[in-house]
Scaffold this motif. Structure first.
Motif, short mmCIF file in Angstrom:
data_model
loop_
_atom_site.label_atom_id
_atom_site.label_comp_id
_atom_site.label_asym_id
_atom_site.label_seq_id
_atom_site.Cartn_x
_atom_site.Cartn_y
_atom_site.Cartn_z
N GLU A 63 27.09 40.24 -23.77
CA GLU A 63 28.07 39.07 -23.68
C GLU A 63 27.43 37.90 -24.21
N GLN A 64 26.16 37.70 -24.08
CA GLN A 64 25.34 36.77 -24.75
C GLN A 64 25.41 36.77 -26.41
N TYR A 65 25.21 38.07 -26.65
CA TYR A 65 25.17 38.29 -28.38
C TYR A 65 26.54 38.00 -28.86
N GLU A 66 27.68 38.54 -28.17
CA GLU A 66 28.94 38.15 -28.61
C GLU A 66 29.14 36.77 -28.68
N LYS A 67 28.75 35.95 -27.72
CA LYS A 67 29.10 34.57 -27.54
C LYS A 67 28.33 33.84 -28.75
N SER A 68 27.05 34.32 -29.24
CA SER A 68 26.21 33.53 -30.24
C SER A 68 27.25 33.67 -31.57
N GLY A 69 28.15 34.65 -31.86
CA GLY A 69 28.83 34.62 -33.18
C GLY A 69 27.96 35.34 -34.11
N GLU A 70 26.77 35.94 -33.90
CA GLU A 70 26.35 36.59 -34.96
C GLU A 70 26.89 37.94 -35.43
N LYS A 71 26.81 38.20 -36.74
CA LYS A 71 27.18 39.50 -37.20
C LYS A 71 26.36 40.31 -37.96
N PRO A 72 25.95 41.28 -37.27
CA PRO A 72 24.90 42.23 -37.77
C PRO A 72 25.02 42.85 -39.13
N ASP A 73 24.20 43.39 -39.90
CA ASP A 73 24.37 43.92 -41.12
C ASP A 73 24.10 45.36 -40.66
N VAL A 74 23.28 45.60 -39.70
CA VAL A 74 22.78 47.03 -39.42
C VAL A 74 22.65 47.03 -37.82
N ILE A 75 23.52 48.13 -37.17
CA ILE A 75 23.51 48.19 -35.86
C ILE A 75 22.78 49.64 -35.58
N PHE A 76 21.69 49.73 -34.75
CA PHE A 76 21.32 50.99 -34.55
C PHE A 76 21.66 51.31 -33.00
N VAL A 77 22.41 52.43 -32.74
CA VAL A 77 22.74 52.48 -31.28
C VAL A 77 21.86 53.46 -30.69
N CYS A 78 21.16 53.10 -29.61
CA CYS A 78 20.00 53.97 -29.07
C CYS A 78 20.16 54.17 -27.37
N VAL A 94 31.42 42.49 -32.74
CA VAL A 94 30.54 42.01 -33.28
C VAL A 94 30.22 42.23 -34.46
N ALA A 95 30.79 43.50 -35.22
CA ALA A 95 30.64 43.71 -36.46
C ALA A 95 31.40 43.29 -37.54
N LYS A 96 30.94 43.39 -38.69
CA LYS A 96 31.72 42.81 -39.77
C LYS A 96 32.33 43.65 -40.53
N PRO A 97 33.17 43.68 -41.64
CA PRO A 97 33.51 44.75 -42.40
C PRO A 97 32.53 45.72 -42.76
N ASP A 98 31.36 45.09 -43.28
CA ASP A 98 30.34 45.83 -43.98
C ASP A 98 29.22 46.31 -43.44
N THR A 99 29.49 46.15 -42.01
CA THR A 99 28.25 46.54 -40.96
C THR A 99 28.04 47.93 -41.04
N VAL A 100 26.81 48.48 -40.93
CA VAL A 100 26.54 50.01 -40.92
C VAL A 100 26.06 50.14 -39.77
N VAL A 101 26.65 51.24 -38.88
CA VAL A 101 26.31 51.63 -37.74
C VAL A 101 25.39 52.96 -37.73
N ILE A 102 24.12 52.91 -37.21
CA ILE A 102 23.30 54.20 -37.29
C ILE A 102 23.08 54.55 -35.96
N PRO A 103 23.81 55.64 -35.29
CA PRO A 103 23.56 56.27 -34.18
C PRO A 103 22.00 57.00 -34.23
N VAL A 104 21.12 56.78 -33.04
CA VAL A 104 20.14 57.40 -32.94
C VAL A 104 20.07 58.20 -31.52
N LEU A 105 20.56 59.15 -31.24
CA LEU A 105 20.64 59.63 -29.98
C LEU A 105 20.28 61.13 -29.91
N ASN A 106 20.01 61.70 -28.67
CA ASN A 106 19.60 62.94 -28.74
C ASN A 106 20.71 64.12 -28.90
N ILE A 107 21.79 63.76 -28.59
CA ILE A 107 22.99 64.68 -28.72
C ILE A 107 23.38 64.85 -30.07
#
Length: 311
Positions: A63-78, A94-107
């Motif tokens: 919630e805090q990050y959404e309110k900040s209005g920031e738009k990340p270039d890269v999102i690691f999902v951990c 929170v993503a912008k059109p060119d944001t890259v999402v990188i999942p880093v999970l065990n599954i």
């Protein structure tokens, strides 16, 4: 580049601490006592190779990050596999059109599933080699030296130069970064370690030390690993190297007390990734026509102990 790391446990916490220490622009998403401790005191790292040190990380709630209005270039999902879908609305917001999402999970296969939920973004696949866990709120215990992050696109036409920038930033952050040319194979290679380790560890109720000793337990770990190799062949994603030799080497470099996060969650009575790490292997074998007798035996025994699918 602006990095957002969803999840600040052993995986996300390590990535966030080392990248922040290297001067990268990183925000960790966390909650509860762990979040409050990081905000107040920074993130303390207890390691076997560098001793103990504290990094003043930036940590917030979703919630805090959404309110900040920031738009990340890269999102690691951990996050844990069972929490993956919970991240989707947040990423959309929170993503912008060119944001890259990188999942880093065990599954295995989480990138493809997340891509279906986020069709307008580039979602890669990824995995990590690290032995780490939250020791207490605000503190990550890293039990081994290895910190290897492997990621890549499933289809070559999806490649973007930003993926090379991510590699450079990770390498400048004391991590080994591998931009994979065959992420399906490389993610399955990682799964060929974590799934047998979880299955063997839970079946015998042991940590790495018992699997490092010659005997039945180590032989079972090796047999489970070999069966993932059989599954890989059936899937048309054969390994470039012998998974048994590779994974025994990984196992033997772990601290004896190391265990999988799935085991620790079960020991603590928490929700776990048992379905995706163990039972899913048998379902995949049925789908691809592979025979995995050791997995079938262990799954049958675990069901008998009350560990059912979808826990």
């Amino acid at each position: 580049m602006k990095y957002l790391i969803i999840g600040a446990g052993g995986t996300g916490g390590c990535i966030g601490a080392y990248m922040t220490e290297a001067g990268k622009d990183v925000t960790l998403i966390a909650r509860g006592a762990h979040l409050e401790a990081m905000k107040k005191n920074g993130l303390r790292m207890e390691t076997v190779h560098r001793g103990n040190f504290t990094v003043p990380v930036r940590a917030e709630t979703m919630e805090q990050y959404e309110k900040s209005g920031e738009k990340p270039d890269v999102i690691f999902v951990c996050v844990k596999g069972y929490s993956l879908q919970d991240t989707v609305p947040f990423i959309r917001n929170v993503a912008k059109p060119d944001t890259v999402v990188i999942p880093v999970l065990n599954i295995y296969g989480t990138g493809g599933r997340l891509q279906e939920a986020l069709p307008n973004l580039l979602v890669t696949d990824g995995c990590i080699y690290v032995a780490a866990e939250i020791r207490e709120p605000g503190c990550i215990l890293q039990k081994g030296e290895i910190l290897r992050i492997v990621y890549g696109v499933r289809n070559p036409e999806e490649y973007r130069p930003v993926l090379e920038e991510v590699k450079k930033d990770l390498e400048e952050s004391s991590a080994e970064a591998v931009l994979s040319e065959d992420i399906r194979r490389d993610a399955l290679q990682k799964f060929s370690y974590i799934s047998p380790a979880a299955a063997c560890g839970l079946y015998y109720d042991v940590s790495a030390g018992e699997m490092q000793k010659p005997g039945e337990i180590r032989d079972t770990f090796a047999a489970l690993t070999a069966e993932i190799g059989i599954l890989a062949e059936a899937m048309g994603v054969p390994f470039a190297e012998d998974p048994v030799r590779t994974n025994l080497d990984i196992l033997d470099h772990l601290a004896p007390e190391a265990s999988t996060s799935m085991q620790r969650d079960i020991w603590q009575g928490k929700q776990s990734e048992i379905d995706g790490l163990i039972f899913e292997v048998v379902r995949m074998a049925e789908k691809y026509g592979a025979k995995l007798p050791v997995y079938e035996k262990i799954c049958g025994e675990l069901r008998g102990r009350g560990y059912g699918e979808k826990l």
